[in-house]
Design a protein around this motif. Sequence first.
Motif, PDB file in Angstrom:
ATOM      1  N   LYS A  35       0.837  -1.196   0.000  1.00 32.18           N
ATOM      2  CA  LYS A  35       0.000   0.000   0.000  1.00 32.18           C
ATOM      3  C   LYS A  35       0.875   1.250   0.000  1.00 32.18           C
ATOM      4  O   LYS A  35       1.619   1.497   0.937  1.00 32.18           O
ATOM      5  N   PHE A  36       0.782   2.031  -1.080  1.00 30.80           N
ATOM      6  CA  PHE A  36       1.546   3.268  -1.153  1.00 30.80           C
ATOM      7  C   PHE A  36       0.835   4.375  -0.377  1.00 30.80           C
ATOM      8  O   PHE A  36      -0.344   4.642  -0.599  1.00 30.80           O
ATOM      9  N   VAL A  37       1.566   4.976   0.547  1.00 23.20           N
ATOM     10  CA  VAL A  37       1.041   6.103   1.321  1.00 23.20           C
ATOM     11  C   VAL A  37       2.076   7.225   1.269  1.00 23.20           C
ATOM     12  O   VAL A  37       3.257   6.991   1.556  1.00 23.20           O
ATOM     13  N   ARG A  38       1.639   8.418   0.918  1.00 24.18           N
ATOM     14  CA  ARG A  38       2.540   9.561   0.848  1.00 24.18           C
ATOM     15  C   ARG A  38       2.606  10.251   2.205  1.00 24.18           C
ATOM     16  O   ARG A  38       1.581  10.615   2.784  1.00 24.18           O
ATOM     17  N   TYR A  39       3.819  10.429   2.707  1.00 19.28           N
ATOM     18  CA  TYR A  39       4.055  11.199   3.933  1.00 19.28           C
ATOM     19  C   TYR A  39       4.957  12.379   3.580  1.00 19.28           C
ATOM     20  O   TYR A  39       5.972  12.217   2.899  1.00 19.28           O
ATOM     21  N   GLU A  40       4.595  13.540   4.040  1.00 20.49           N
ATOM     22  CA  GLU A  40       5.370  14.747   3.756  1.00 20.49           C
ATOM     23  C   GLU A  40       6.819  14.592   4.192  1.00 20.49           C
ATOM     24  O   GLU A  40       7.743  15.016   3.494  1.00 20.49           O
ATOM     25  N   GLU A  41       7.021  13.955   5.337  1.00 22.93           N
ATOM     26  CA  GLU A  41       8.387  13.805   5.853  1.00 22.93           C
ATOM     27  C   GLU A  41       9.233  12.915   4.933  1.00 22.93           C
ATOM     28  O   GLU A  41      10.457  13.097   4.828  1.00 22.93           O
ATOM     29  N   ASP A  42       8.594  11.973   4.242  1.00 19.85           N
ATOM     30  CA  ASP A  42       9.338  11.109   3.323  1.00 19.85           C
ATOM     31  C   ASP A  42       9.821  11.893   2.107  1.00 19.85           C
ATOM     32  O   ASP A  42      10.921  11.662   1.604  1.00 19.85           O
ATOM     33  N   ILE A  43       8.981  12.800   1.625  1.00 21.31           N
ATOM     34  CA  ILE A  43       9.386  13.640   0.493  1.00 21.31           C
ATOM     35  C   ILE A  43      10.610  14.458   0.884  1.00 21.31           C
ATOM     36  O   ILE A  43      11.563  14.583   0.105  1.00 21.31           O
ATOM     37  N   LYS A  44      10.599  14.986   2.095  1.00 26.27           N
ATOM     38  CA  LYS A  44      11.718  15.798   2.567  1.00 26.27           C
ATOM     39  C   LYS A  44      12.997  14.967   2.668  1.00 26.27           C
ATOM     40  O   LYS A  44      14.089  15.434   2.325  1.00 26.27           O
ATOM     41  N   LYS A  45      12.856  13.729   3.144  1.00 28.66           N
ATOM     42  CA  LYS A  45      14.030  12.857   3.286  1.00 28.66           C
ATOM     43  C   LYS A  45      14.632  12.511   1.911  1.00 28.66           C
ATOM     44  O   LYS A  45      15.853  12.550   1.727  1.00 28.66           O
ATOM     45  N   ILE A  46      13.774  12.158   0.963  1.00 31.70           N
ATOM     46  CA  ILE A  46      14.263  11.817  -0.369  1.00 31.70           C
ATOM     47  C   ILE A  46      14.837  13.052  -1.057  1.00 31.70           C
ATOM     48  O   ILE A  46      15.875  12.984  -1.724  1.00 31.70           O
ATOM     49  N   LYS A  47      14.176  14.181  -0.864  1.00 31.89           N
ATOM     50  CA  LYS A  47      14.646  15.433  -1.461  1.00 31.89           C
ATOM     51  C   LYS A  47      16.022  15.813  -0.916  1.00 31.89           C
ATOM     52  O   LYS A  47      16.900  16.292  -1.663  1.00 31.89           O
ATOM     53  N   ALA A  48      16.239  15.574   0.360  1.00 33.68           N
ATOM     54  CA  ALA A  48      17.546  15.864   0.962  1.00 33.68           C
ATOM     55  C   ALA A  48      18.630  14.981   0.346  1.00 33.68           C
ATOM     56  O   ALA A  48      19.749  15.435   0.085  1.00 33.68           O
ATOM     57  N   ALA A  49      18.290  13.720   0.087  1.00 35.34           N
ATOM     58  CA  ALA A  49      19.251  12.810  -0.533  1.00 35.34           C
ATOM     59  C   ALA A  49      19.522  13.205  -1.978  1.00 35.34           C
ATOM     60  O   ALA A  49      20.661  13.133  -2.449  1.00 35.34           O
ATOM     61  N   VAL A  50      18.480  13.631  -2.687  1.00 34.66           N
ATOM     62  CA  VAL A  50      18.645  14.104  -4.066  1.00 34.66           C
ATOM     63  C   VAL A  50      19.569  15.319  -4.089  1.00 34.66           C
ATOM     64  O   VAL A  50      20.482  15.413  -4.917  1.00 34.66           O
ATOM     65  N   ALA A  51      19.343  16.241  -3.146  1.00 42.56           N
ATOM     66  CA  ALA A  51      20.179  17.443  -3.066  1.00 42.56           C
ATOM     67  C   ALA A  51      21.641  17.088  -2.835  1.00 42.56           C
ATOM     68  O   ALA A  51      22.545  17.628  -3.493  1.00 42.56           O
ATOM     69  N   GLU A  52      21.879  16.156  -1.923  1.00 42.08           N
ATOM     70  CA  GLU A  52      23.249  15.748  -1.614  1.00 42.08           C
ATOM     71  C   GLU A  52      23.885  15.021  -2.795  1.00 42.08           C
ATOM     72  O   GLU A  52      25.065  15.233  -3.114  1.00 42.08           O
ATOM     73  N   ALA A  53      23.098  14.180  -3.459  1.00 43.59           N
ATOM     74  CA  ALA A  53      23.618  13.422  -4.596  1.00 43.59           C
ATOM     75  C   ALA A  53      24.015  14.353  -5.746  1.00 43.59           C
ATOM     76  O   ALA A  53      25.039  14.155  -6.406  1.00 43.59           O
ATOM     77  N   ILE A  54      23.196  15.372  -5.985  1.00 36.62           N
ATOM     78  CA  ILE A  54      23.510  16.345  -7.037  1.00 36.62           C
ATOM     79  C   ILE A  54      24.738  17.166  -6.664  1.00 36.62           C
ATOM     80  O   ILE A  54      25.640  17.388  -7.484  1.00 36.62           O
ATOM     81  N   LYS A  55      24.780  17.596  -5.429  1.00 32.12           N
ATOM     82  CA  LYS A  55      25.923  18.399  -4.959  1.00 32.12           C
ATOM     83  C   LYS A  55      27.234  17.626  -5.101  1.00 32.12           C
ATOM     84  O   LYS A  55      28.250  18.168  -5.572  1.00 32.12           O
ATOM     85  N   LEU A  56      27.219  16.354  -4.700  1.00 29.66           N
ATOM     86  CA  LEU A  56      28.444  15.556  -4.740  1.00 29.66           C
ATOM     87  C   LEU A  56      28.868  15.206  -6.163  1.00 29.66           C
ATOM     88  O   LEU A  56      30.059  15.083  -6.453  1.00 29.66           O
ATOM     89  N   SER A  57      27.881  15.042  -7.065  1.00 33.02           N
ATOM     90  CA  SER A  57      28.213  14.569  -8.422  1.00 33.02           C
ATOM     91  C   SER A  57      28.510  15.684  -9.414  1.00 33.02           C
ATOM     92  O   SER A  57      29.461  15.589 -10.201  1.00 33.02           O
ATOM     93  N   ILE A  58      27.708  16.759  -9.396  1.00 32.62           N
ATOM     94  CA  ILE A  58      27.925  17.843 -10.379  1.00 32.62           C
ATOM     95  C   ILE A  58      28.091  19.214  -9.730  1.00 32.62           C
ATOM     96  O   ILE A  58      28.310  20.208 -10.425  1.00 32.62           O
ATOM     97  N   GLY A  59      27.979  19.282  -8.421  1.00 31.10           N
ATOM     98  CA  GLY A  59      28.180  20.548  -7.713  1.00 31.10           C
ATOM     99  C   GLY A  59      26.909  21.355  -7.560  1.00 31.10           C
ATOM    100  O   GLY A  59      26.488  21.668  -6.459  1.00 31.10           O
ATOM    101  N   SER A  60      26.270  21.682  -8.681  1.00 36.48           N
ATOM    102  CA  SER A  60      25.069  22.514  -8.659  1.00 36.48           C
ATOM    103  C   SER A  60      24.298  22.325  -9.951  1.00 36.48           C
ATOM    104  O   SER A  60      24.883  22.035 -11.012  1.00 36.48           O
ATOM    105  N   LEU A  61      22.984  22.502  -9.876  1.00 34.41           N
ATOM    106  CA  LEU A  61      22.174  22.439 -11.089  1.00 34.41           C
ATOM    107  C   LEU A  61      22.544  23.555 -12.067  1.00 34.41           C
ATOM    108  O   LEU A  61      22.292  23.440 -13.274  1.00 34.41           O
TER     109      LEU A  61
END
Length: 433
Positions: A24-50
Amino acid sequence: MSKPVVSVVKVEQPKGNAEFMGGKFVRYEEDIKKIKAAVAEAIKLSIGSLDTIIKEGDTVLIKPNLAFQAPPESFAVVDPRTIEAVVSYVKENSKAGKVIVGDNPSLGMHVGRAKPAFKDSKMEEAAKLGGADEVIYFDETDVVPVEIKDAKVFKHATVFKPFLDADVVINLPKMKVHLAGTVTLGLKNWNGIIPNCHPDAQQQGAHRIELGQKMADLYRVRHADLVIVDAVIGMEGQGPHAGTPIEMNLIVAGADTVAVDSVACSIMGFEPMEIPAIRCAGTEGQGEIDLNKIEVVGNSIESVMKHFKRPGGDPIGMYAGLTCAMQQTCPGCHVNVRGALDSFAISGIDMKKFLEKHGEVVVIAGGVPNFEPEFCKDKNVFICGDCWELFPSADKVREGAALAKTVTYYPGCAPVYIFAQLNNDLQKLAAGK
């Protein structure tokens, strides 16, 4: 020359994973924030900035993996939470003039077109929650003929115009295994940039043993500017449609698709050279395949690796009463028949009752020199592809068809659409239609 950089970032344990893994897929706001934080870190580490890839006013296309018309709980499509997180991050941290999300399901004509697929997967809702300016159904847009320079087997393509028109393309694949491609990551995700033309050409063309080369050729149309792999919950086993979820809680990112795929498949327990698309693109110089020449940052491959269960692509002997006669055929028919039979088997069908009521099934493909036509008598026969007519055993197949209870033909080489259509036809047979 500097090494390509691939980041591997852990996602803080999402609250909704347990429910999601449980069906059962359930959306939690806190999960979006956690994934978004990981996306931000992954982008920063790989290409520096968008800002290194997106200029002010650019149109940015985020191309997810919308494989089929399927719900999030199928784990065959990108996690809606990851879609929302990536779209939101790009909107808030770039000077893009427009951020769009677009794709076309690979088997769209047989497993839902783009519009219902976006809806059922909850990707459209997620994209809009993230602030996307538009969700584009590729199969409702114009196409452009493209000659693919230096391609080996897939030399002419008809490509969706929005893909070519975008200033920046962000490739957003899902980490999962694949019957035909071993895994499906960034390179395989390009299969959605061309239309569904069944039973021939485009999706069909070169979709046999040379599928990896087809994907390497198709990647030449345009390289992604950034790849972000959704590895929050992957799929192992009988992917891309009948596998099982495996919790990873990772985001993998980088500018070199071949390098990203090499790292991602290694995290899944595969060697990059095992994967046909990665091997072909890597040896052709379209990106870096050698892990020793890739800078992996964030977390090491070894620290996050899980050995994914591998997909089986051979249908012969899998299901009693569903007999496959395929002595001389390429893997194209093998994997598509296997995918269809797997779908049928896990659909809740009582196989014993099905066989008692409707009789046995015989699936034939390619040359079958040892085939006895009498075996088809009073059975439901399904004949795949075109090449069976080229073999000396063709008359045996025709004799068998004449003795069968029912006969269904699937023209094309390889008939990729039978991945869905054979299952659909078996379901109709079970329902007495």
